[in-house]
Design a protein around this motif. Structure first.
Motif, PDB file in Angstrom:
ATOM      1  N   PRO A  67      -6.188   2.695  -5.388  1.00  0.00           N
ATOM      2  CA  PRO A  67      -4.970   3.000  -4.806  1.00  0.00           C
ATOM      3  C   PRO A  67      -3.938   2.210  -5.903  1.00  0.00           C
ATOM      4  O   PRO A  67      -4.016   1.134  -6.532  1.00  0.00           O
ATOM      5  N   ASP A  86       0.409   1.465  -6.288  1.00  0.00           N
ATOM      6  CA  ASP A  86       1.547   1.399  -5.672  1.00  0.00           C
ATOM      7  C   ASP A  86       2.655   1.430  -7.005  1.00  0.00           C
ATOM      8  O   ASP A  86       2.955   0.330  -7.533  1.00  0.00           O
ATOM      9  N   THR A  94      -0.867  13.069  -4.641  1.00  0.00           N
ATOM     10  CA  THR A  94      -0.833  11.995  -3.578  1.00  0.00           C
ATOM     11  C   THR A  94       0.460  11.317  -3.824  1.00  0.00           C
ATOM     12  O   THR A  94       1.078  10.584  -2.755  1.00  0.00           O
TER      13      THR A  94
END
Length: 178
Positions: A42, A44, A72
């Motif tokens: 992941p 950010d 995504t």
């Protein structure tokens, strides 16, 4: 400027380009996080001021990990300055059909992912028979023989124009470092 550089690389030239840019940008005083997209986990993107994504073209498309990442993160990428480094041997030549093909690949990519890069730089890659399996070596030898008749088909050859790449990235940084 805090930059995210994410890349997808098959034989390693795109990784080499990404690392080169990281070293150059850090040397200019920027903060850079470099990540292979297949190992990024992941991310950010809100932590960054801008993003540089790089991938190579193989069989008419970018690696799926780039497409997955772009899809995504399409909204986050659209909210910041972005640069896509499209790495291919086609970018080493001057054949109009090859360049139209690169534009088609980019168009297909943007339609599939919902993300349109702020700027795209077509970067010439490398011919590396030392890294190819038998089938890829056969195919690539035929391509290089047609595109670069002077090339020694048994030896690796880098086509990346580092000076031009640096100039284009520097220009993108200046334009977006406000």
């Amino acid at each position: 400027m805090k930059l995210f550089i994410g890349y997808a690389s098959t034989e390693g030239q795109t990784q080499k380009i990404a690392r080169h840019l990281m070293d150059r940008l850090v040397g200019q005083g920027h903060s850079v996080e470099l990540s292979a997209l297949d190992q990024a986990g992941p991310v950010d993107l809100a932590r960054f001021d801008a993003a540089v994504l790089g991938a190579s073209v193989h069989v008419g498309q970018y690696q799926s990990v780039l497409s997955d990442f772009a899809e995504t993160h399409a909204d986050a990428l659209a909210a910041m300055p972005t640069l896509l480094l499209s790495v291919s041997l086609a970018a080493a030549g001057h054949d109009a059909d090859d360049w139209r093909g690169l534009e088609t690949i980019l168009s297909d990519f943007t339609q599939a992912t919902g993300w349109t890069p702020g700027q795209v730089v077509q970067v010439a890659g490398a011919y590396e028979p030392s890294k190819y399996d038998v089938f890829r070596r056969f195919v690539m030898r035929r391509i290089i023989a047609a595109k670069d008749p002077e090339a020694d088909l048994d030896w690796d050859k880098e086509y990346t124009d580092w000076v031009d790449l640096d100039a284009q990235v520097d220009s993108w940084i200046v334009k977006n470092a406000a």
